[in-house]
Design an enzyme around this catalytic site. Sequence first.
Site, PDB file in Angstrom:
ATOM      1  N   THR A 280       0.891  -1.173   0.029  1.00  0.00           N
ATOM      2  CA  THR A 280       0.050   0.036   0.120  1.00  0.00           C
ATOM      3  C   THR A 280       1.070   1.237  -0.179  1.00  0.00           C
ATOM      4  O   THR A 280       0.571   2.156  -0.784  1.00  0.00           O
ATOM      5  CB  THR A 280      -0.923   0.205   1.223  1.00  0.00           C
ATOM      6  OG1 THR A 280       0.033  -0.242   2.298  1.00  0.00           O
ATOM      7  CG2 THR A 280      -2.154  -0.951   1.170  1.00  0.00           C
ATOM      8  N   PHE A 406      -7.854   5.413   4.114  1.00  0.00           N
ATOM      9  CA  PHE A 406      -7.496   4.526   5.358  1.00  0.00           C
ATOM     10  C   PHE A 406      -8.727   3.782   5.995  1.00  0.00           C
ATOM     11  O   PHE A 406      -8.458   3.214   6.983  1.00  0.00           O
ATOM     12  CB  PHE A 406      -6.808   5.045   6.214  1.00  0.00           C
ATOM     13  CG  PHE A 406      -5.514   5.789   5.832  1.00  0.00           C
ATOM     14  CD1 PHE A 406      -4.176   4.942   5.678  1.00  0.00           C
ATOM     15  CD2 PHE A 406      -4.959   6.874   5.505  1.00  0.00           C
ATOM     16  CE1 PHE A 406      -2.999   5.265   4.914  1.00  0.00           C
ATOM     17  CE2 PHE A 406      -3.982   7.413   4.846  1.00  0.00           C
ATOM     18  CZ  PHE A 406      -2.710   6.649   4.618  1.00  0.00           C
ATOM     19  N   CYS A 413      -7.261   1.880   9.209  1.00  0.00           N
ATOM     20  CA  CYS A 413      -5.979   1.359   9.193  1.00  0.00           C
ATOM     21  C   CYS A 413      -4.998   1.672  10.378  1.00  0.00           C
ATOM     22  O   CYS A 413      -5.083   3.082  10.776  1.00  0.00           O
ATOM     23  CB  CYS A 413      -5.237   2.110   7.890  1.00  0.00           C
ATOM     24  SG  CYS A 413      -3.582   1.732   7.870  1.00  0.00           S
TER      25      CYS A 413
END
Length: 464
Positions: A280, A406, A413
């Site tokens: 990512t 996120f 996240c």
Amino acid sequence: MTVDLLDAQAPAVPHPPHRLPLLGDLLGMRPRTPIQSITETARTIGPIFERKIFNRRIVLASGPDLVADLSDEKRFGKFLSPAVAALRPIGGDGLFTAYSSEPNWRKAHNLLRPAFTQSAMRSYHQTMLDVAGELTRYWDQHAGVAPVDVSPDMTKLTLETIGRTGFSHPFDSFRRERPHPFVDAMVGALRHAQLRTFLAPPVVGDLLWRNADRRNEQRLQYMFGVVDDVIRERRESTGPRPEDLLELMMRAQREQDPDQLDDRNIRFQVITFLVAGHETTSGALSFALYYLSRHPDVLAQATAEVDAVWGTERPGFEQVAKLRYVRRVLDESLRLWPTAPVYAREAKQDTLLAGRYPMKAGDGVLVIIPALHRDPIWGPDATEFNPDRFLPEHVKGRAPHIYKPFGTGERACIGRQFAIHEAVLVLGTILQRYHIAGEPEYQLRVAERLTMLPEGFRLTLRRR
Ligand code: MNH
């Protein structure tokens, strides 16, 4: 009194045209780039639609009001989409692939959250700088000689960073001709999981896949073996203990912390962080470099900021977050290409989504982040790259829940600050050292694995 929501006068969720018996909407999909294909569909069909592939029906949402409603943690929670559920053999009940109802999710969340605060980033700063230094030593050999292939080099860098900050385990990525066998196994296992979800017709599927499944089992056993060795070595070591994520988990075991995790779960956490923590961020860095190379004015402003804030010195911890413009370049890159492009939500109770669409408890909806990030709510120039969108005065007046690179809520996240510190530090390091130039004829091609990455994007470097 209970109301059967399905009896309510509810609009049907639209689906793409040309639906076929059995295959459903499969032919409208490009199997190698499903997310880009879905993002285009969202532009023509609208903010919510369904796809049926074989007998599986999936609802996809990208409208700001829908995503805002799905962010209500009282009525919705994380849903394990088929693509994420397919990662269970790799991530088990590690943070990313755990069901929220599994006790290990909350234990690991409580235990590891302190390792991801902004202040915890201070302890990773030196390691991140060291790895950025390895990148520039590697790139110095190319400067003025041949272009560098950006995405694979960013992937080396981010894997090295998470390996060392998380587990004090170097992969020696910049010293190898071929990737570390662990990386091959991991990439192979991820690819297998993805293909298996999207290309496994019911019934016949399992037979066709038998050999591939067996090879995959070998990959998993190899990965588990490597990680178990790291854990065992740490337990048996009598030397000074590094302060990393692994140590946090091992200490909780030694001290019988109520949130302690067992060895099997620690193994899944290690693998989860290696997987979730590298591709990512690698993609985010690669897209940011792509946009910098395409926008000379942005590149000039970012470089001027690095020169003003860092000069020619190695940056201290505080000097990273001071690169406000570089941060906006990163934010805007993650708007156009959120590298983890989908998250999924499920109804915790029977409810109406956005007051209109009935959902039964347990029903799931996929949020298509690139489509949300290109919604007309971003303005008529929504598909253009413009870091000034992230100036504080513009962020302040904006609708909530329209920027979700996120994810959302308590399952969002955990590595966000980590990724941002690392990415800004690395972009600053590159701008400080090189004039960068893309290839004028390059057309952005985005490869989709579990994440999205620019493919074939090369930079020519010249030392400043
Ligand atoms: Mn990360 C969850 C995007 C970097 C570790 N990450 C998520 C989710 C998104 C996401 C979206 C939510 C998924 C879902 O709801 O199903 N993550 C990113 C992006 C970057 C990123 C775009 C970089 C840019 N992530 C990182 C890094 C780490 C990391 C770096 C680790 C060091 N992420 C995680 C973990 C989770 C997660 C762990 C699962 C958290 C949880 O469910 O408790």
